[in-house]
Design a protein around this motif. Sequence first.
Motif, PDB file in Angstrom:
ATOM      1  N   VAL A  89       0.842  -1.198   0.000  1.00 46.41           N
ATOM      2  CA  VAL A  89       0.000   0.000   0.000  1.00 46.41           C
ATOM      3  C   VAL A  89       0.876   1.247   0.000  1.00 46.41           C
ATOM      4  O   VAL A  89       0.638   2.187  -0.764  1.00 46.41           O
ATOM      5  CB  VAL A  89      -0.970   0.000   1.206  1.00 46.41           C
ATOM      6  CG1 VAL A  89      -1.678   1.342   1.333  1.00 46.41           C
ATOM      7  CG2 VAL A  89      -1.973  -1.128   1.072  1.00 46.41           C
ATOM      8  N   ARG A  90       1.903   1.262   0.826  1.00 44.66           N
ATOM      9  CA  ARG A  90       2.818   2.410   0.866  1.00 44.66           C
ATOM     10  C   ARG A  90       3.456   2.634  -0.498  1.00 44.66           C
ATOM     11  O   ARG A  90       3.606   3.760  -0.958  1.00 44.66           O
ATOM     12  CB  ARG A  90       3.889   2.219   1.945  1.00 44.66           C
ATOM     13  CG  ARG A  90       3.346   2.324   3.369  1.00 44.66           C
ATOM     14  CD  ARG A  90       4.446   2.069   4.410  1.00 44.66           C
ATOM     15  NE  ARG A  90       5.588   2.956   4.249  1.00 44.66           N
ATOM     16  CZ  ARG A  90       5.653   4.190   4.738  1.00 44.66           C
ATOM     17  NH1 ARG A  90       4.645   4.682   5.427  1.00 44.66           N
ATOM     18  NH2 ARG A  90       6.733   4.934   4.548  1.00 44.66           N
ATOM     19  N   SER A  91       3.832   1.562  -1.165  1.00 48.16           N
ATOM     20  CA  SER A  91       4.436   1.671  -2.489  1.00 48.16           C
ATOM     21  C   SER A  91       3.455   2.268  -3.499  1.00 48.16           C
ATOM     22  O   SER A  91       3.821   3.131  -4.302  1.00 48.16           O
ATOM     23  CB  SER A  91       4.899   0.286  -2.959  1.00 48.16           C
ATOM     24  OG  SER A  91       5.412   0.358  -4.260  1.00 48.16           O
ATOM     25  N   GLN A 114       5.160   6.059  -1.276  1.00 47.40           N
ATOM     26  CA  GLN A 114       5.924   6.221  -0.038  1.00 47.40           C
ATOM     27  C   GLN A 114       7.068   5.210  -0.007  1.00 47.40           C
ATOM     28  O   GLN A 114       6.968   4.126  -0.584  1.00 47.40           O
ATOM     29  CB  GLN A 114       5.014   6.036   1.172  1.00 47.40           C
ATOM     30  CG  GLN A 114       3.884   7.047   1.239  1.00 47.40           C
ATOM     31  CD  GLN A 114       2.884   6.742   2.358  1.00 47.40           C
ATOM     32  OE1 GLN A 114       3.057   5.807   3.124  1.00 47.40           O
ATOM     33  NE2 GLN A 114       1.829   7.542   2.415  1.00 47.40           N
ATOM     34  N   ARG A 115       8.131   5.569   0.678  1.00 45.06           N
ATOM     35  CA  ARG A 115       9.302   4.699   0.776  1.00 45.06           C
ATOM     36  C   ARG A 115       9.032   3.497   1.673  1.00 45.06           C
ATOM     37  O   ARG A 115       8.207   3.551   2.583  1.00 45.06           O
ATOM     38  CB  ARG A 115      10.483   5.463   1.334  1.00 45.06           C
ATOM     39  CG  ARG A 115      11.030   6.462   0.386  1.00 45.06           C
ATOM     40  CD  ARG A 115      12.306   7.006   0.930  1.00 45.06           C
ATOM     41  NE  ARG A 115      13.094   7.483  -0.175  1.00 45.06           N
ATOM     42  CZ  ARG A 115      14.083   8.322  -0.053  1.00 45.06           C
ATOM     43  NH1 ARG A 115      14.413   8.764   1.137  1.00 45.06           N
ATOM     44  NH2 ARG A 115      14.760   8.709  -1.098  1.00 45.06           N
ATOM     45  N   CYS A 149       8.365  -0.484  10.132  1.00 46.62           N
ATOM     46  CA  CYS A 149       6.919  -0.272  10.212  1.00 46.62           C
ATOM     47  C   CYS A 149       6.286  -1.313  11.133  1.00 46.62           C
ATOM     48  O   CYS A 149       6.545  -2.513  10.994  1.00 46.62           O
ATOM     49  CB  CYS A 149       6.313  -0.360   8.811  1.00 46.62           C
ATOM     50  SG  CYS A 149       4.578   0.060   8.753  1.00 46.62           S
ATOM     51  N   GLU A 150       5.475  -0.846  12.063  1.00 44.26           N
ATOM     52  CA  GLU A 150       4.827  -1.763  12.988  1.00 44.26           C
ATOM     53  C   GLU A 150       3.692  -2.504  12.293  1.00 44.26           C
ATOM     54  O   GLU A 150       3.073  -1.987  11.365  1.00 44.26           O
ATOM     55  CB  GLU A 150       4.283  -0.992  14.192  1.00 44.26           C
ATOM     56  CG  GLU A 150       5.382  -0.374  15.043  1.00 44.26           C
ATOM     57  CD  GLU A 150       4.832   0.273  16.296  1.00 44.26           C
ATOM     58  OE1 GLU A 150       3.755  -0.147  16.761  1.00 44.26           O
ATOM     59  OE2 GLU A 150       5.483   1.184  16.804  1.00 44.26           O
ATOM     60  N   SER A 151       3.404  -3.703  12.740  1.00 40.51           N
ATOM     61  CA  SER A 151       2.316  -4.490  12.164  1.00 40.51           C
ATOM     62  C   SER A 151       0.987  -3.793  12.378  1.00 40.51           C
ATOM     63  O   SER A 151       0.751  -3.184  13.423  1.00 40.51           O
ATOM     64  CB  SER A 151       2.258  -5.883  12.813  1.00 40.51           C
ATOM     65  OG  SER A 151       3.366  -6.645  12.430  1.00 40.51           O
ATOM     66  N   THR A 152       0.135  -3.886  11.381  1.00 35.78           N
ATOM     67  CA  THR A 152      -1.208  -3.325  11.492  1.00 35.78           C
ATOM     68  C   THR A 152      -2.046  -4.262  12.360  1.00 35.78           C
ATOM     69  O   THR A 152      -2.108  -5.460  12.096  1.00 35.78           O
ATOM     70  CB  THR A 152      -1.855  -3.189  10.096  1.00 35.78           C
ATOM     71  OG1 THR A 152      -0.993  -2.401   9.284  1.00 35.78           O
ATOM     72  CG2 THR A 152      -3.226  -2.565  10.182  1.00 35.78           C
ATOM     73  N   ILE A 153      -2.662  -3.730  13.376  1.00 36.36           N
ATOM     74  CA  ILE A 153      -3.523  -4.528  14.252  1.00 36.36           C
ATOM     75  C   ILE A 153      -4.955  -4.400  13.743  1.00 36.36           C
ATOM     76  O   ILE A 153      -5.481  -3.292  13.622  1.00 36.36           O
ATOM     77  CB  ILE A 153      -3.435  -4.047  15.719  1.00 36.36           C
ATOM     78  CG1 ILE A 153      -1.988  -4.012  16.198  1.00 36.36           C
ATOM     79  CG2 ILE A 153      -4.312  -4.902  16.614  1.00 36.36           C
ATOM     80  CD1 ILE A 153      -1.276  -5.352  16.188  1.00 36.36           C
ATOM     81  N   GLY A 154      -5.582  -5.493  13.427  1.00 35.62           N
ATOM     82  CA  GLY A 154      -6.958  -5.459  12.931  1.00 35.62           C
ATOM     83  C   GLY A 154      -6.988  -5.117  11.460  1.00 35.62           C
ATOM     84  O   GLY A 154      -6.548  -5.897  10.629  1.00 35.62           O
TER      85      GLY A 154
END
Length: 103
Positions: A41-43, A47-48, A53-58
Motif C-alpha cells: 500500500v505504501r508503495s 511512499q518509501r 513499520c509496525e504491524s497493522t492490528i486489525g
Amino acid sequence: ENKEKKQQIFADVMNGDHQASWNRLRLMLVGKGRVGKTATVRSLLGQRFNPNCESTIGASVLEARSSSRKHTGWIQMDGDPEMDFSSQFAYRILIKGKSKEKD
C-alpha cells in the motif's frame, strides 16, 4: 448568482447520460502478518519502504485516488474538501463533453 450557476451545471452533468472514469478502486489485501501488505500500500502511494513499520492490528482503511489514467501512483485522501469525488467526476464529464463538441 455564480454559485447557483455552478450548482446547476453540476446537477445537469450528474443527471445527464455522460460517462467518465472515477479514477478510484477498492482494494483489499489479506494475508499473514509481516508479509508486505502495508509495504505494498505504501508503495502504491509513492511512499518509501519502512523496514521498522509496525504491524497493522486489525484492519486499516484509507481512501486514495489517481489523478488520471496516465498517473501510476495514488494520492491518499485525508478528508480534503477539494478532493470531493462527485465534483471531480462531474468536472471530468464536462471536460470530456466539451472536447467531443470540438471534434
